[in-house]
Motif scaffolding. Sequence first.
Motif, PDB file in Angstrom:
ATOM      1  N   GLY A 114      11.919  35.462  39.774  1.00 24.55           N
ATOM      2  CA  GLY A 114      13.043  34.786  39.147  1.00 24.55           C
ATOM      3  C   GLY A 114      13.562  35.547  37.935  1.00 24.55           C
ATOM      4  O   GLY A 114      13.026  36.601  37.559  1.00 24.55           O
ATOM      5  N   PRO A 115      14.604  35.011  37.294  1.00 25.78           N
ATOM      6  CA  PRO A 115      15.182  35.689  36.120  1.00 25.78           C
ATOM      7  C   PRO A 115      14.221  35.750  34.942  1.00 25.78           C
ATOM      8  O   PRO A 115      14.339  36.632  34.096  1.00 25.78           O
ATOM      9  CB  PRO A 115      16.418  34.841  35.787  1.00 25.78           C
ATOM     10  N   ARG A 116      13.261  34.800  34.880  1.00 28.40           N
ATOM     11  CA  ARG A 116      12.260  34.809  33.807  1.00 28.40           C
ATOM     12  C   ARG A 116      10.878  34.726  34.454  1.00 28.40           C
ATOM     13  O   ARG A 116      10.351  33.640  34.690  1.00 28.40           O
ATOM     14  CB  ARG A 116      12.476  33.640  32.838  1.00 28.40           C
ATOM     15  N   PRO A 117      10.271  35.862  34.768  1.00 24.75           N
ATOM     16  CA  PRO A 117       8.965  35.841  35.429  1.00 24.75           C
ATOM     17  C   PRO A 117       7.924  35.120  34.566  1.00 24.75           C
ATOM     18  O   PRO A 117       7.904  35.273  33.341  1.00 24.75           O
ATOM     19  CB  PRO A 117       8.625  37.325  35.579  1.00 24.75           C
TER      20      PRO A 117
ATOM     21  N   VAL B 206       5.360  33.816  29.769  1.00 24.86           N
ATOM     22  CA  VAL B 206       6.696  34.192  30.223  1.00 24.86           C
ATOM     23  C   VAL B 206       7.085  35.530  29.592  1.00 24.86           C
ATOM     24  O   VAL B 206       6.907  35.721  28.390  1.00 24.86           O
ATOM     25  CB  VAL B 206       7.744  33.123  29.820  1.00 24.86           C
ATOM     26  N   LEU B 207       7.610  36.426  30.404  1.00 22.10           N
ATOM     27  CA  LEU B 207       8.149  37.668  29.848  1.00 22.10           C
ATOM     28  C   LEU B 207       9.379  37.359  29.009  1.00 22.10           C
ATOM     29  O   LEU B 207      10.183  36.495  29.355  1.00 22.10           O
ATOM     30  CB  LEU B 207       8.537  38.639  30.964  1.00 22.10           C
TER      31      LEU B 207
ATOM     32  N   ASP C  86      13.281  44.692  32.762  1.00 23.22           N
ATOM     33  CA  ASP C  86      12.699  46.026  32.860  1.00 23.22           C
ATOM     34  C   ASP C  86      11.844  46.098  34.125  1.00 23.22           C
ATOM     35  O   ASP C  86      10.810  45.425  34.215  1.00 23.22           O
ATOM     36  CB  ASP C  86      11.850  46.303  31.619  1.00 23.22           C
ATOM     37  N   PRO C  87      12.232  46.899  35.133  1.00 25.29           N
ATOM     38  CA  PRO C  87      11.474  46.932  36.389  1.00 25.29           C
ATOM     39  C   PRO C  87      10.015  47.325  36.193  1.00 25.29           C
ATOM     40  O   PRO C  87       9.124  46.783  36.865  1.00 25.29           O
ATOM     41  CB  PRO C  87      12.221  47.984  37.229  1.00 25.29           C
ATOM     42  N   GLU C  88       9.755  48.244  35.264  1.00 22.80           N
ATOM     43  CA  GLU C  88       8.374  48.677  35.045  1.00 22.80           C
ATOM     44  C   GLU C  88       7.520  47.550  34.487  1.00 22.80           C
ATOM     45  O   GLU C  88       6.380  47.330  34.917  1.00 22.80           O
ATOM     46  CB  GLU C  88       8.348  49.870  34.089  1.00 22.80           C
ATOM     47  N   LEU C  89       8.089  46.781  33.527  1.00 22.49           N
ATOM     48  CA  LEU C  89       7.343  45.670  32.961  1.00 22.49           C
ATOM     49  C   LEU C  89       7.155  44.550  33.977  1.00 22.49           C
ATOM     50  O   LEU C  89       6.104  43.900  34.030  1.00 22.49           O
ATOM     51  CB  LEU C  89       8.064  45.136  31.725  1.00 22.49           C
ATOM     52  N   ARG C  90       8.179  44.323  34.801  1.00 24.66           N
ATOM     53  CA  ARG C  90       8.041  43.311  35.849  1.00 24.66           C
ATOM     54  C   ARG C  90       6.908  43.699  36.808  1.00 24.66           C
ATOM     55  O   ARG C  90       6.105  42.855  37.215  1.00 24.66           O
ATOM     56  CB  ARG C  90       9.349  43.192  36.639  1.00 24.66           C
TER      57      ARG C  90
ATOM     58  N   LEU D 148      10.726  25.562  33.558  1.00 22.59           N
ATOM     59  CA  LEU D 148      10.536  26.717  34.435  1.00 22.59           C
ATOM     60  C   LEU D 148       9.909  26.204  35.722  1.00 22.59           C
ATOM     61  O   LEU D 148       8.783  25.703  35.714  1.00 22.59           O
ATOM     62  CB  LEU D 148       9.633  27.771  33.785  1.00 22.59           C
ATOM     63  N   GLY D 149      10.657  26.306  36.821  1.00 28.99           N
ATOM     64  CA  GLY D 149      10.164  25.764  38.073  1.00 28.99           C
ATOM     65  C   GLY D 149       9.861  24.286  37.915  1.00 28.99           C
ATOM     66  O   GLY D 149      10.682  23.510  37.450  1.00 28.99           O
TER      67      GLY D 149
END
Length: 428
Positions: free
Chosen positions: A87-90, A47-48, A55-59, A15-16
């Motif tokens: 990113g795709p995996r915050p 990592v989420l 999910d926008p709310e969880l992000r 990741l990164g």
Amino acid sequence: MRVARELIVGDPQRLGGYRLAGRLGAGGQGVVYEAYDAVGRRVAVKVLHGDAGSDPELRERFGREAAAARRVASFCTAGVLDADLDGPRPYIVSEYVEGPSLRGAGQIFGGDDLHALATAIAVALTALHDAGVVHRGLTPDKVFLGRDGPGVLGFGLSPGLGTALTATGLRPRAPSYTAPEVFTGGEAGTAADVFAWGGIVLYAASGEDPFAAGSLGAVMHRILSLDPDLSPLPRPLRPLAAAALAKDPRARPTARDLLIALIAAGQAAGQAVPRTDAPGSETVPLLRAGAEVAARVRTACDDPGLGALAESAFAALDPADRERVPAVFLRLVVIDADGQAVAREAGIPAGSEDVLHGFAGLVEHRGDRAYLVHQALPYAWPRLKEWIDANRARLVARERSARLLPPLLAVSAVFALVAAAIAAGRIV
């Protein structure tokens, strides 16, 4: 020893700029990984989950958690080092706190060590609460006993300094440390963290969860109706723990009050405790004074990183086998398109059996082929990184040749077929 579990199918390898080595824990919304950055520093990466990341709310909540965590002064807590929320995996990167949890250590504390441990948790809660963050899940499993003193991990975010159990659907993960007001629909605010502090200090002195019972209902009854036995605590700590465990949250001291009282008690007992101008002390000097006390806790800390494990295995080999190690490990890495060392499966030189045996757990082998168990090892082990850097040009050339060989063989095969056809007179 605190050991990360192996990555599973679906876990990212990178990741990164961080290479993931294993799972430290998982919850409903995400996973915490042990990882290593480009210079070999061990970190924790939260990592989420894949579905949670969409999910926008969880992000948005995850972003607020990262912002809140950055505000927390890093005294007896793990500081946030980095984050990627777009990113795709915050993910959020924080300091890795070495050592076992308080529960995992299986140690009974007393005297100065118990006072220092109680101070460390009060320092962490003061730093959190001053930043507007409520832990909401403080238990002996979230207190870690590191080489530099205890630290509190796993804190979450509580909007407006309070979250109602009934309103959000949260459920207590460790009922013995859940404040009475949470069970009755009240807020899991800063006072609930102070209640957990009292329970954890009592646990450290006794080795027993303070309100443990055979069912959740029985635990709730004890928390709501009974006072725990504080006799395992030394006299200076009893009134503080009793106040922290008060049924009425309004009767409990703040974390800052606890910290000031603990520092004052240490001074009164003749300990070499840094002076503060309590109770009007500014927060940072107060936290620093408390952290100096906390650093005196002495406990076993058997939590080596991948690099330490590899170096220990290398040192245990006889000199002749040590000479073979570079050749073995350099076969097990390639340089990818980004210029990074990546683990691969490959054949190993004859006579390397003792090397493979010495690195059991870090290198797996099947017959004459082997592979690195952890993709992060080239980051985590400085000696391997030096070998890779010294041989980078050769590794790049080897990988380029490996990529070109299949098409060259295919072209050669076509020419051979054409030549054979011409020789047979099928092509004029």
